[in-house]
Design a protein around this motif. Structure first.
Motif, PDB file in Angstrom:
ATOM      1  N   UNK A 161      37.183  44.222 -27.217  1.00 10.42           N
ATOM      2  CA  UNK A 161      35.969  44.446 -26.554  1.00 10.42           C
ATOM      3  C   UNK A 161      35.370  43.373 -26.298  1.00 10.42           C
ATOM      4  N   UNK A 162      35.238  42.299 -27.025  1.00 13.18           N
ATOM      5  CA  UNK A 162      34.649  41.284 -26.797  1.00 13.18           C
ATOM      6  C   UNK A 162      35.205  40.507 -25.523  1.00 13.18           C
ATOM      7  N   UNK A 163      36.323  40.583 -25.184  1.00  5.27           N
ATOM      8  CA  UNK A 163      36.980  39.989 -23.868  1.00  5.27           C
ATOM      9  C   UNK A 163      36.032  40.460 -22.869  1.00  5.27           C
ATOM     10  N   UNK A 164      36.162  41.684 -22.578  1.00  3.80           N
ATOM     11  CA  UNK A 164      35.384  42.612 -21.557  1.00  3.80           C
ATOM     12  C   UNK A 164      34.132  42.125 -21.370  1.00  3.80           C
ATOM     13  N   UNK A 165      33.068  42.162 -22.594  1.00  2.00           N
ATOM     14  CA  UNK A 165      31.780  41.873 -22.505  1.00  2.00           C
ATOM     15  C   UNK A 165      31.613  40.434 -22.190  1.00  2.00           C
ATOM     16  N   UNK A 166      32.363  39.408 -22.634  1.00  2.00           N
ATOM     17  CA  UNK A 166      32.305  38.302 -22.403  1.00  2.00           C
ATOM     18  C   UNK A 166      32.348  37.874 -21.104  1.00  2.00           C
ATOM     19  N   UNK A 167      33.376  38.595 -20.350  1.00  2.00           N
ATOM     20  CA  UNK A 167      33.574  38.192 -18.972  1.00  2.00           C
ATOM     21  C   UNK A 167      32.517  38.928 -18.073  1.00  2.00           C
ATOM     22  N   UNK A 168      31.860  39.846 -18.433  1.00  2.00           N
ATOM     23  CA  UNK A 168      30.869  40.428 -17.553  1.00  2.00           C
ATOM     24  C   UNK A 168      29.238  39.965 -18.038  1.00  2.00           C
ATOM     25  N   UNK A 169      29.320  39.555 -19.066  1.00  2.00           N
ATOM     26  CA  UNK A 169      27.884  38.930 -19.466  1.00  2.00           C
ATOM     27  C   UNK A 169      28.152  37.800 -20.133  1.00  2.00           C
ATOM     28  N   UNK A 170      28.434  36.400 -19.433  1.00  2.00           N
ATOM     29  CA  UNK A 170      28.531  35.134 -19.864  1.00  2.00           C
ATOM     30  C   UNK A 170      27.435  34.819 -20.808  1.00  2.00           C
ATOM     31  N   UNK A 171      27.878  34.007 -21.966  1.00  2.00           N
ATOM     32  CA  UNK A 171      26.641  33.559 -22.950  1.00  2.00           C
ATOM     33  C   UNK A 171      26.167  34.675 -24.024  1.00  2.00           C
ATOM     34  N   UNK A 172      26.616  35.859 -23.919  1.00  2.00           N
ATOM     35  CA  UNK A 172      26.178  36.817 -24.925  1.00  2.00           C
ATOM     36  C   UNK A 172      26.639  36.545 -26.174  1.00  2.00           C
ATOM     37  N   UNK A 173      25.925  36.813 -27.177  1.00  2.00           N
ATOM     38  CA  UNK A 173      26.253  36.412 -28.624  1.00  2.00           C
ATOM     39  C   UNK A 173      27.263  37.675 -29.164  1.00  2.00           C
ATOM     40  N   UNK A 174      28.382  37.499 -29.484  1.00  2.00           N
ATOM     41  CA  UNK A 174      29.360  38.582 -29.588  1.00  2.00           C
ATOM     42  C   UNK A 174      29.723  38.261 -31.263  1.00  2.00           C
ATOM     43  N   UNK A 175      30.096  39.460 -31.868  1.00  2.00           N
ATOM     44  CA  UNK A 175      31.029  39.418 -33.274  1.00  2.00           C
ATOM     45  C   UNK A 175      32.187  40.331 -32.929  1.00  2.00           C
ATOM     46  N   UNK A 176      33.229  39.923 -32.573  1.00  2.00           N
ATOM     47  CA  UNK A 176      34.247  41.016 -32.598  1.00  2.00           C
ATOM     48  C   UNK A 176      34.840  41.294 -33.963  1.00  2.00           C
ATOM     49  N   UNK A 177      35.351  42.574 -34.331  1.00  2.00           N
ATOM     50  CA  UNK A 177      35.661  42.702 -35.649  1.00  2.00           C
ATOM     51  C   UNK A 177      36.730  43.694 -35.630  1.00  2.00           C
ATOM     52  N   UNK A 178      37.797  43.628 -36.517  1.00  2.00           N
ATOM     53  CA  UNK A 178      38.479  44.755 -36.818  1.00  2.00           C
ATOM     54  C   UNK A 178      38.154  45.619 -37.648  1.00  2.00           C
ATOM     55  N   UNK A 179      38.879  46.755 -37.597  1.00  2.00           N
ATOM     56  CA  UNK A 179      38.637  48.005 -38.893  1.00  2.00           C
ATOM     57  C   UNK A 179      38.609  47.134 -40.472  1.00  2.00           C
ATOM     58  N   UNK A 180      37.479  47.370 -40.938  1.00  2.00           N
ATOM     59  CA  UNK A 180      37.302  46.803 -42.262  1.00  2.00           C
ATOM     60  C   UNK A 180      36.413  45.598 -42.388  1.00  2.00           C
ATOM     61  N   UNK A 181      36.295  44.887 -40.992  1.00  2.00           N
ATOM     62  CA  UNK A 181      35.329  43.752 -41.236  1.00  2.00           C
ATOM     63  C   UNK A 181      33.837  44.015 -41.164  1.00  2.00           C
ATOM     64  N   UNK A 182      33.064  43.318 -41.713  1.00  2.00           N
ATOM     65  CA  UNK A 182      31.801  43.437 -41.923  1.00  2.00           C
ATOM     66  C   UNK A 182      30.946  42.189 -41.600  1.00  2.00           C
ATOM     67  N   UNK A 183      29.734  42.406 -41.190  1.00  2.00           N
ATOM     68  CA  UNK A 183      28.920  41.217 -40.666  1.00  2.00           C
ATOM     69  C   UNK A 183      27.608  41.275 -41.406  1.00  2.00           C
ATOM     70  N   UNK A 184      27.186  40.178 -41.906  1.00  2.00           N
ATOM     71  CA  UNK A 184      25.951  40.121 -42.807  1.00  2.00           C
ATOM     72  C   UNK A 184      24.667  39.734 -41.566  1.00  2.00           C
ATOM     73  N   UNK A 185      23.720  40.668 -41.489  1.00  2.00           N
ATOM     74  CA  UNK A 185      22.801  40.379 -40.486  1.00  2.00           C
ATOM     75  C   UNK A 185      21.568  40.183 -40.896  1.00  2.00           C
ATOM     76  N   UNK A 186      21.422  39.926 -42.156  1.00  2.00           N
ATOM     77  CA  UNK A 186      20.244  39.638 -42.788  1.00  2.00           C
ATOM     78  C   UNK A 186      19.170  40.610 -43.219  1.00  2.00           C
TER      79      UNK A 186
END
Length: 336
Positions: A161-186
């Motif tokens: 999905x990051x490829x679709x979003x990046x192409x449509x919204x250049x410069x947007x901040x993205x964190x692409x993740x697989x199932x089981x991934x995690x992101x610390x957002x503070x």
């Protein structure tokens, strides 16, 4: 006869896994989406209910507070699968869609029957966006462009999905993740990307080239589960969520777009299955989404809310624990 070569994946390239065959994503032990002939059979069946052109919410457009701190948890329904989650000083949007249609076209496709429950200009500062998959009623590039321009949030989305979003919204901040991934957002919060039973496509030639997912928002005030879009899948993923995360203060579960069952059941759960899912994942409270804004399937507009109430009564669950939220409705979720 020469075998037809499988089309390359235009969005993602990576190693094989239990849900990626090197070209396409799939549901382990699950079912793929219906064939084109099945789609035609459904579309020509004549079973589609008539929705009104407009069905305004009984709630006025909400004007959210700038932040909700600590263990406070406030959820505001925007419409369909778009909700604003406010907790731990964070503002999080799920599958944001402010466009008038859930479609690649401005002149055709499912049209909103009620305005967004929050005017875009009234949004508080948005820190994080969760995009569950690439169907147009969940991934709206026009809205993401607006969010980048006005808020610059981090967007967490499943692989491809990051490829679709990046192409449509250049410069947007993205964190692409697989199932089981995690992101610390503070602020003591972590996003977990989890399996659901669904599929993906933006057009006729990219089926299952991008992954689909649900999200667990782990916060100091309790866990929040956003299932995105999912079939019930014998409750497999709900049980997994309970085993992995222990339970939830709040769950956002789809309750609409489920008829006809012969075609929709693998990919879209009905209200009774959503209630079963609430129990299986051990959620204290739940909000029903994915209903009443865009007509995608055959059931009458208000049927999901009615059937949700019946399912709760059948299982002796108080109706105030699982509410079919309407645009503009605000819920301060109790601490459990």
């Amino acid at each position: 006869m020469v075998a037809k070569k499988k089309a390359a994946n235009r969005y993602y390239s990576g190693p094989h896994s239990d849900h990626f065959d090197g070209t396409l994503f799939f549901n382990p032990r699950g079912k793929p989406p219906g064939r084109f002939t099945d789609l035609l059979k459904w579309q020509l069946s004549g079973g589609r209910s008539k929705w009104p052109a407009a069905n305004p919410s009984p709630f006025p457009q909400a004007k959210p507070a700038e932040r909700m701190e600590g263990s406070e948890l406030r959820v505001t329904m925007v419409g369909h699968s778009t909700l604003l989650i406010q907790t731990a000083g964070l503002n999080i949007l799920t599958d944001p869609v402010w466009s008038p249609r859930a479609s690649p076209f401005s002149f055709a496709g499912p049209k909103r029957v009620n305005p967004p429950g929050i005017a875009f200009a009234d949004l508080p500062p948005i820190d994080l966006v969760l995009v569950s998959h690439n169907h147009y009623d969940h991934l709206d590039l026009a809205t993401l462009k607006q969010l980048k321009a006005g808020h610059d949030p981090l967007v967490v989305a499943p692989l491809g999905n990051d490829a679709i979003i990046k192409a449509g919204v250049p410069g947007i901040r993205l964190s692409p993740q697989d199932w089981g991934g995690k992101v610390d957002i503070g602020k003591g919060a972590v996003i977990h990307v989890e399996p659901v039973h669904h599929w993906s496509a933006r057009g006729a030639g990219d089926r299952r080239m991008a992954l689909w997912a649900g999200f667990v928002v782990e916060t100091p005030g309790g866990n929040v589960y956003f299932a995105g879009d999912t079939g019930f899948h014998e409750g497999i993923n709900y049980r997994l969520m309970a085993e992995k995360h222990g339970g939830f203060r709040f769950a956002i579960l789809p309750i609409g777009a489920y008829e006809p069952r012969w075609f929709m059941a693998p990919q879209h759960q009905n209200p009774d299955e959503a209630v079963q899912g609430m129990r299986l994942c051990n959620a204290a409270h739940a909000a029903g989404c994915h209903w009443g804004t865009f007509q995608l399937t055959d059931e009458p507009m208000d049927e999901p809310a009615l059937k949700l109430g019946e399912a709760l009564d059948h299982r002796n669950i108080p109706r105030d624990r699982f509410r079919a939220l309407r645009p503009g409705e605000v819920w301060d979720v109790p601490v459990t």
